[in-house]
Design a protein around this motif. Structure first.
Motif, short mmCIF file in Angstrom:
data_model
loop_
_atom_site.label_atom_id
_atom_site.label_comp_id
_atom_site.label_asym_id
_atom_site.label_seq_id
_atom_site.Cartn_x
_atom_site.Cartn_y
_atom_site.Cartn_z
N ARG A 146 1.14 -0.38 -12.43
CA ARG A 146 2.03 0.74 -12.11
C ARG A 146 3.46 0.46 -12.56
O ARG A 146 4.31 1.34 -12.54
N PHE A 160 -2.21 -2.72 -9.13
CA PHE A 160 -0.86 -2.50 -8.61
C PHE A 160 0.18 -2.85 -9.67
O PHE A 160 1.15 -2.11 -9.88
N ASN A 190 2.23 1.93 -3.41
CA ASN A 190 1.23 2.42 -4.36
C ASN A 190 1.42 3.90 -4.63
O ASN A 190 1.40 4.36 -5.78
N GLU A 239 0.83 -1.21 0.00
CA GLU A 239 0.00 0.00 0.00
C GLU A 239 0.86 1.26 0.00
O GLU A 239 0.55 2.25 -0.67
#
Length: 276
Positions: free
Chosen positions: A87, A84, A38, A35
């Motif tokens: 990215r 995710f 991210n 997280e």
């Protein structure tokens, strides 16, 4: 009196100074780490340090790489979300073809091409056994590329003990010790022995391989004085299991390989280390 001081880790340091960093085994990372990443992987390239509440912006030259093994094939790996993974620029690497593996073994370990072919065929055969049987855990549950290169390195680093040295027997013996030495079931040992004998056309005799004579010879080669052994370790009963353990550990030490001893309490793990 001492006090706790927060110290920034390598990721923050790399962000500040514009270093490149590799996050290995990304899909083993805890959820809170993913997280946090991210935000870093977003367009603003920022990371919130929760301990100090500071927002760190990445240096223009900062670069992040990540690697992972495929989920499902390796224990404990989670499936990362599509959002995710998007990215990153995601790249997939296929398994090395047999011909390339043989070339690498030849160039890296000075192994003759005919021997390289035998090692690779053994690996492929054992993997095919795994696909058709539940004997082994995972496709590479008992032989990996690391094992293959370690096996070949034992050829490169070995010193022949006689003029007409049998290198095929040498490779077959070391293959047996490396691969069969770490499996727990006799059926696994039998499969490994069968495949090695098939490709090397050499007979493997564990009783001879782990004989008292070979143990004494190996201990002498590793500078363990037999007189010291008898005086300090006279209590050791050299059973077949202890001789096997001594040969496997000694052979690994001979080639500078790290050793992980797995077994029940009292089976001789610590004693063998003390002997060497």
């Amino acid at each position: 009196s001492g006090k706790l001081v927060f110290k920034e880790g390598v990721l923050i340091d790399a962000m500040r100074k514009g270093y490149w960093i590799i996050l290995d085994e990304l899909n083993l990372a805890p959820t809170d780490v993913l997280e946090a990443l991210n935000r870093l992987l977003d367009d603003n390239r920022e990371l919130l340090v929760t301990e100090t509440q500071e927002v760190v912006k990445a240096h223009p030259r900062f670069m992040l790489f990540a690697t992972q093994n495929p989920p499902g094939l390796y224990g404990g790996r989670k499936v990362l979300s599509r959002a995710f993974r998007n990215r990153f620029v995601e790249l997939h690497f296929d398994e090395l073809p047999s011909s390339e593996l043989e070339t690498i073994l030849h160039k890296r370990c000075s192994l003759p091409p005919s021997y390289c072919s035998k090692l690779v065929k053994v690996m492929l055969d054992l993997q095919s056994y795994r696909r058709s049987s539940s004997v082994f855990a995972g496709k590479q549950g008992f032989i990996t590329l690391r094992d293959l290169f370690r096996w070949a390195e034992r050829y490169r680093l070995a010193e022949p003990t006689e003029k007409e040295y049998d290198w095929l027997q040498h490779l077959a013996n070391d293959g047996y010790m490396l691969l069969a030495g770490r499996v727990r079931k006799q059926e696994e040992v039998d499969v490994i022995q069968e495949v090695l004998e098939k490709h090397f056309k050499k007979k493997l005799c564990p009783q001879s391989l782990f004989s008292k004579e070979n143990v004494v010879k190996l201990l002498g080669k590793l500078s363990t004085q037999i007189s010291t052994l008898e005086s300090n370790f006279g209590h050791i009963v050299w059973t077949e299991g202890m001789r096997r353990l001594a040969m496997l550990v000694g052979r690994a030490l001979e080639f500078g390989e790290p050793v992980l001893l797995v077994g029940d309490t009292g089976c001789g793990k610590t004693t063998i280390c003390q002997v060497f």
